[in-house]
Motif scaffolding. Structure first.
Motif, short mmCIF file in Angstrom:
data_model
loop_
_atom_site.label_atom_id
_atom_site.label_comp_id
_atom_site.label_asym_id
_atom_site.label_seq_id
_atom_site.Cartn_x
_atom_site.Cartn_y
_atom_site.Cartn_z
N LEU A 119 32.93 43.72 53.21
CA LEU A 119 32.26 44.16 51.98
C LEU A 119 32.94 45.40 51.40
O LEU A 119 33.10 45.52 50.18
CB LEU A 119 30.79 44.44 52.25
CG LEU A 119 29.87 43.21 52.40
CD1 LEU A 119 28.54 43.61 53.02
CD2 LEU A 119 29.64 42.56 51.04
N MET A 120 33.35 46.32 52.26
CA MET A 120 33.99 47.54 51.78
C MET A 120 35.33 47.25 51.10
O MET A 120 35.64 47.84 50.07
CB MET A 120 34.18 48.52 52.94
CG MET A 120 32.89 49.12 53.50
SD MET A 120 31.90 50.00 52.24
CE MET A 120 30.73 48.73 51.75
N TYR A 135 35.91 47.97 47.18
CA TYR A 135 36.89 49.04 46.96
C TYR A 135 38.31 48.50 47.16
O TYR A 135 39.08 49.04 47.95
CB TYR A 135 36.62 50.21 47.90
CG TYR A 135 35.24 50.81 47.74
CD1 TYR A 135 34.96 51.73 46.73
CD2 TYR A 135 34.19 50.43 48.60
CE1 TYR A 135 33.69 52.26 46.58
CE2 TYR A 135 32.92 50.97 48.45
CZ TYR A 135 32.68 51.88 47.43
OH TYR A 135 31.41 52.40 47.28
N PRO A 136 38.68 47.45 46.42
CA PRO A 136 39.99 46.82 46.65
C PRO A 136 41.17 47.74 46.33
O PRO A 136 42.24 47.59 46.92
CB PRO A 136 39.96 45.61 45.71
CG PRO A 136 38.99 45.98 44.63
CD PRO A 136 37.94 46.79 45.34
N ILE A 159 42.62 40.04 45.96
CA ILE A 159 41.92 40.66 47.09
C ILE A 159 40.44 40.33 47.02
O ILE A 159 39.82 39.94 48.02
CB ILE A 159 42.14 42.18 47.09
CG1 ILE A 159 43.61 42.51 47.38
CG2 ILE A 159 41.24 42.85 48.12
CD1 ILE A 159 43.94 43.98 47.25
N ILE A 160 39.85 40.45 45.85
CA ILE A 160 38.42 40.18 45.68
C ILE A 160 38.11 38.72 46.02
O ILE A 160 37.14 38.42 46.72
CB ILE A 160 37.97 40.52 44.25
CG1 ILE A 160 38.03 42.04 44.03
CG2 ILE A 160 36.56 40.00 43.98
CD1 ILE A 160 37.76 42.47 42.61
N GLN A 219 38.30 38.22 49.73
CA GLN A 219 37.16 38.85 50.40
C GLN A 219 35.89 38.05 50.23
O GLN A 219 35.07 37.97 51.16
CB GLN A 219 36.97 40.28 49.87
CG GLN A 219 38.04 41.25 50.30
CD GLN A 219 38.29 41.24 51.79
OE1 GLN A 219 39.38 40.90 52.24
NE2 GLN A 219 37.27 41.60 52.56
N ASP A 220 35.70 37.46 49.07
CA ASP A 220 34.51 36.64 48.86
C ASP A 220 34.46 35.50 49.88
O ASP A 220 33.38 35.16 50.39
CB ASP A 220 34.49 36.08 47.45
CG ASP A 220 34.04 37.11 46.41
OD1 ASP A 220 33.68 38.23 46.81
OD2 ASP A 220 34.03 36.78 45.22
N GLU A 221 35.61 34.92 50.19
CA GLU A 221 35.65 33.85 51.18
C GLU A 221 35.38 34.38 52.59
O GLU A 221 34.67 33.74 53.38
CB GLU A 221 37.01 33.14 51.13
CG GLU A 221 37.22 32.32 49.87
CD GLU A 221 36.17 31.24 49.69
OE1 GLU A 221 35.82 30.57 50.69
OE2 GLU A 221 35.68 31.08 48.56
N LEU A 222 35.94 35.54 52.91
CA LEU A 222 35.73 36.12 54.23
C LEU A 222 34.27 36.52 54.42
O LEU A 222 33.70 36.34 55.51
CB LEU A 222 36.65 37.32 54.42
CG LEU A 222 38.14 37.01 54.57
CD1 LEU A 222 38.96 38.30 54.49
CD2 LEU A 222 38.40 36.27 55.88
#
Length: 214
Positions: A108-109, A113-114, A127-128, A131-134
């Motif tokens: 989430l961080m 904060y990419p 990156i976003i 991260q959404d998938e992770l």
């Protein structure tokens, strides 16, 4: 009396839940993030990492949200928010708290904060998206854990559940948000009705409406 340096809907929320739930004598000290006071020299003497929260217990400063939660639970074992030493559930408590902090919160961080994780602003959308998938993957692991359990560790609420509720609230803007997972959504709805969560969220002006589903 405990003193909790906090900011609404920040990583201090889990500790705030615990302090309220256990009825512990405490004082909330607002750290104005908008004014960057968590980077002030005064605050850095308490928390050299310059992050929120910090707990003061009898003059001793403790930082990092999981450490604060563990400390509060172990100082007040009568509330049974951490399994007893020697119980089979105790290692699972640390397992899930570590997973929540080191996996879900960490992802989430990066998502929010990419810019801290690249020197090329053009890469931020990628990156976003990654991260959404992770984050969705981490939520899926938690969802599976809750398939046949009322709480993360079983039939009794623990500090892990309060910590998870904090992170779930942060994850609401994600496309595959916590409320899109069957078991996790039902669990979060139950928690949103818990007196402690209702009271603290009202104090911190956090809406529980997204969890009122089904």
């Amino acid at each position: 009396m405990y003193q909790l340096y906090y900011y609404p809907n920040n990583a201090s929320l889990a500790a705030h839940f615990l302090l309220y739930h256990m009825g512990l004598d405490h004082e909330l000290l607002l750290v104005d993030r908008d004014a960057n006071l968590h980077k002030s020299s005064e605050y850095l003497t308490l928390n050299p990492a310059g992050r929120i929260p910090t707990l003061i217990d009898d003059g001793q400063a403790i930082f990092e949200s999981p450490a604060i939660c563990i400390h509060l639970c172990e100082q007040h074992p009568e509330h049974e928010l951490i399994p007893a030493l020697g119980s089979k559930e105790r290692p699972l408590f640390f397992q899930w708290l570590a997973y929540l902090n080191n996996t879900l919160q960490a992802e989430l961080m990066v998502r929010y904060y990419p810019h801290r994780h690249t020197t090329d602003d053009n890469s931020i959308p990628n990156i976003i998206a990654a991260q959404d998938e992770l984050i969705a993957s981490a939520l899926g692991v938690i969802n599976d854990q809750l398939a046949d359990k009322e709480y993360l560790l079983g039939c009794q609420i623990s500090a892990c559940d309060f910590f998870l509720f904090m992170l779930a609230e942060w994850a609401l803007p994600i496309e595959k948000s916590p409320v899109t997972f069957q078991h996790l959504a039902a669990y979060l709805k139950r928690l949103s009705l818990h007196p402690t969560i209702k009271a603290v969220c009202e104090m911190e002006e956090i809406s529980l409406e997204p969890f009122e589903i089904g």
